[in-house]
Design a protein around this motif. Structure first.
Motif, PDB file in Angstrom:
ATOM      1  N   ASN A 235       0.676  -1.007  -0.021  1.00  0.00           N
ATOM      2  CA  ASN A 235       0.026   0.120   0.252  1.00  0.00           C
ATOM      3  C   ASN A 235       1.036   1.200  -0.061  1.00  0.00           C
ATOM      4  N   ASP A 236       1.115   1.903  -1.203  1.00  0.00           N
ATOM      5  CA  ASP A 236       2.316   3.180  -1.369  1.00  0.00           C
ATOM      6  C   ASP A 236       1.184   4.382  -0.515  1.00  0.00           C
ATOM      7  N   GLY A 237      -0.178   4.289  -0.524  1.00  0.00           N
ATOM      8  CA  GLY A 237      -0.891   5.391   0.112  1.00  0.00           C
ATOM      9  C   GLY A 237      -0.636   5.482   1.352  1.00  0.00           C
ATOM     10  N   GLY A 238       0.064   4.612   2.172  1.00  0.00           N
ATOM     11  CA  GLY A 238       0.277   4.615   3.588  1.00  0.00           C
ATOM     12  C   GLY A 238      -0.962   4.427   4.322  1.00  0.00           C
ATOM     13  N   ALA A 239      -1.318   3.273   4.514  1.00  0.00           N
ATOM     14  CA  ALA A 239      -2.758   2.850   5.131  1.00  0.00           C
ATOM     15  C   ALA A 239      -2.792   3.457   6.666  1.00  0.00           C
ATOM     16  N   VAL A 240      -4.024   3.881   6.901  1.00  0.00           N
ATOM     17  CA  VAL A 240      -4.084   4.444   8.397  1.00  0.00           C
ATOM     18  C   VAL A 240      -4.624   3.427   9.446  1.00  0.00           C
ATOM     19  N   ALA A 241      -4.850   2.225   8.657  1.00  0.00           N
ATOM     20  CA  ALA A 241      -5.234   1.154   9.657  1.00  0.00           C
ATOM     21  C   ALA A 241      -5.051  -0.141   9.303  1.00  0.00           C
ATOM     22  N   VAL A 242      -4.761  -1.047  10.317  1.00  0.00           N
ATOM     23  CA  VAL A 242      -4.243  -2.507   9.905  1.00  0.00           C
ATOM     24  C   VAL A 242      -4.928  -3.400  10.826  1.00  0.00           C
ATOM     25  N   ASP A 243      -5.275  -4.517  10.096  1.00  0.00           N
ATOM     26  CA  ASP A 243      -5.905  -5.742  10.659  1.00  0.00           C
ATOM     27  C   ASP A 243      -4.795  -6.532  11.307  1.00  0.00           C
TER      28      ASP A 243
END
Length: 138
Positions: free
Chosen positions: A28-36
């Motif tokens: 994810n190049d957009g920089g995810a803000v939440a991770v499972d």
């Protein structure tokens, strides 16, 4: 539909941003803000990215599986300051442990919320007052 439990009781989920799986985070190049995170995930994989993550959601596949509590404590010791959410089969009796291990909130489904209504969760919301280890230490 999900119910979020916090110290004030039941609430609607106010998280609107996408949540990505740990394996999708690297791509994810957009920089995810939440991770499972799965209950068997290695929190150390996030060590270099904790400051770019706003929320981590840790899965509890069974109320008898306590690995999520360990993951939460590890993430907090690693310096994670964001929102930390337990998701899945966490029961009201485990709410105080979830908060003490570092979780900010618990996400449950409507069926569990119906079986364990808000008043059962609120009885455990004063989680800091019922810390037997601190009482034993004096």
């Amino acid at each position: 539909m999900t119910v979020v439990v916090n110290d004030a009781g039941f609430a609607s989920d106010d998280w609107t941003a996408p949540i990505v799986a740990l394996d999708a985070l690297a791509a994810n190049d957009g920089g995810a803000v939440a991770v499972d995170l799965a209950s068997d995930a290695e929190p150390g994989r996030l060590a270099d990215r904790l400051d770019t993550i706003d929320m981590i959601r840790v899965d509890f596949p069974s109320f008898a599986d306590g690995r999520g509590f360990t993951i939460a404590a590890q993430l907090r010791r690693m310096g994670f300051q964001g929102r930390l959410r337990a998701r899945g089969h966490v029961i009201a009796d485990q709410y105080a442990m979830a908060r003490r291990s570092g979780f900010d909130e618990v996400e449950i489904d409507e069926a569990l919320a119906a079986r364990q209504p808000e008043d059962q969760w609120l009885r455990r919301a004063d989680w800091q007052a019922h810390n037997y280890q601190a009482r034993l230490r004096g």
